[in-house]
Write an enzyme that holds these catalytic residues in place. Structure first.
Site, PDB file in Angstrom:
ATOM      1  N   LYS A  54       0.846  -1.207   0.000  1.00 10.64           N
ATOM      2  CA  LYS A  54       0.000   0.000   0.000  1.00 10.64           C
ATOM      3  C   LYS A  54       0.879   1.253   0.000  1.00 10.64           C
ATOM      4  CE  LYS A  54      -3.876  -2.437   2.116  1.00 10.64           C
ATOM      5  NZ  LYS A  54      -4.654  -2.809   3.286  1.00 10.64           N
ATOM      6  N   GLN A  98      -4.561  -1.460   9.589  1.00  6.86           N
ATOM      7  CA  GLN A  98      -4.577  -2.805   8.981  1.00  6.86           C
ATOM      8  C   GLN A  98      -5.218  -3.810   9.938  1.00  6.86           C
ATOM      9  OE1 GLN A  98      -3.736  -3.393   5.817  1.00  6.86           O
ATOM     10  NE2 GLN A  98      -4.097  -5.584   5.933  1.00  6.86           N
ATOM     11  N   ASP A 121     -10.924   3.140   4.031  1.00  3.50           N
ATOM     12  CA  ASP A 121     -11.262   1.712   3.969  1.00  3.50           C
ATOM     13  C   ASP A 121     -12.769   1.507   3.807  1.00  3.50           C
ATOM     14  OD1 ASP A 121      -9.384  -0.361   4.076  1.00  3.50           O
ATOM     15  OD2 ASP A 121      -8.907   0.047   6.174  1.00  3.50           O
TER      16      ASP A 121
END
Ligand code: GUN
Length: 295
Positions: A54, A98, A121
């Site tokens: 990422k 995460q 997200d």
């Protein structure tokens, strides 16, 4: 019939080129540089490699990216303080924590603490609620990537029988919801199957599109697939280690056998995976434009 391969790598490359041009224009015309922070707690190898990918992609596209790596015994209170700090940081438009988090940290509490405006997200309940209502929001990255793959491959979804396998908050529930909406890559009749589904094979056999997101290697076998079905494989299962120490990956679909029956299929790796990261970048650019009052 041998299926057409839907290359997520290729589609992601095209979208990344579009994004790089948009990011360059944002900087030149508005002096806006999108900013992303990734927060990783602990040493889960899969999470480490996702977060590294990422950050690398963000950097390559001209996104300002910061990486916070915390030990596995970080307290929930300390993690919440870090999230709150980035909520207030004007350089940062997107915050990604995460998952999974270590067991002693309440994941829901952490996700609820992220400012919904920075929730690239799409996991905050405000964004989940807006998604279900079909309102403008950050779409969760993996389902968003699947929609783009279907759209850009010319797969017809209107009226199609879609079987989603797996009911996670990250993939199964949102993709099922999005595909039944009146939208691009939507208007489908969706069945959501899970561990308690009585006859999974029977559901799969009548599906025009199967989306497998279960985390069980090669679970979808050729006898479960109708001739000409479209197969989207979200699974990334580590099934061994090569001599050079690289993880050997398998999807949730028995790719070699199923590709002989399907009309379209995504490979693992190189299918849905690259799209997830790309859609995170797209959401970060959207967040920067919103913060700058450009949309
Ligand atoms: N873990 C697995 N997939 C994801 C994702 O899309 N976002 C985050 N934050 N964690 C994940």
């Amino acid at each position: 019939m041998s299926a057409k391969i839907i290359s997520g790598t290729e589609v992601a490359k095209t979208i990344r080129e579009e994004l790089a041009a948009e990011i360059a224009e944002l900087k030149a015309k508005h002096n806006v540089v999108p900013g992303l922070v990734t927060i990783l707690v602990g040493e889960n190898p899969a999470s480490q490699s996702y977060v590294a990918a990422k950050n690398k992609t963000a950097h390559a596209l001209g996104i300002h990216s910061e990486q916070v790596t915390l030990p596995a015994d970080t307290s929930e209170a300390d993690l919440l303080k870090i999230v709150e700090k980035y909520n207030k940081d004007p350089k940062i438009n997107g915050i990604l924590v995460q998952l999974p988090l270590p067991k002693h940290i309440n994941e829901t509490k952490v996700l609820y603490t992220i400012d919904p405006e920075k929730d690239v997200d799409g996991f905050h309940p405000v964004n989940v609620g807006k998604m279900v209502l079909g309102e403008q929001c950050y779409l969760p990255c993996t389902p968003h990537g699947i929609l783009e793959l279907l759209k850009r491959s010319g797969v017809k979804t209107s009226g199609a029988e879609v079987v989603v396998i797996g009911r996670s908050n990250i993939v199964g529930k949102p993709i099922a919801n999005l595909m039944l909406q009146k939208r691009d890559a939507g208007d489908a009749t969706v069945t959501l199957c899970h561990t308690r589904t009585k006859d999974l094979a029977a559901h799969c056999k009548r599906a025009d599109i199967i989306i497998a997101a279960v985390g069980v290697p090669k679970m979808v076998t050729a006898d479960m697939v109708k001739d000409g079905a479209v197969i989207i494989d979200v699974g990334v299962n580590r099934i061994g280690m090569s001599e050079s120490g690289k993880a050997i990956l398998a999807g949730d679909v028995d790719y070699d056998a199923v590709k002989e029956k399907a009309s379209f299929i995504t490979p693992v790796p190189g299918g849905v995976g690259p799209m997830t990261i790309t859609m995170l970048m797209k959401n970060t650019v959207q967040a920067a434009k919103q913060a700058a009052g450009l949309i």
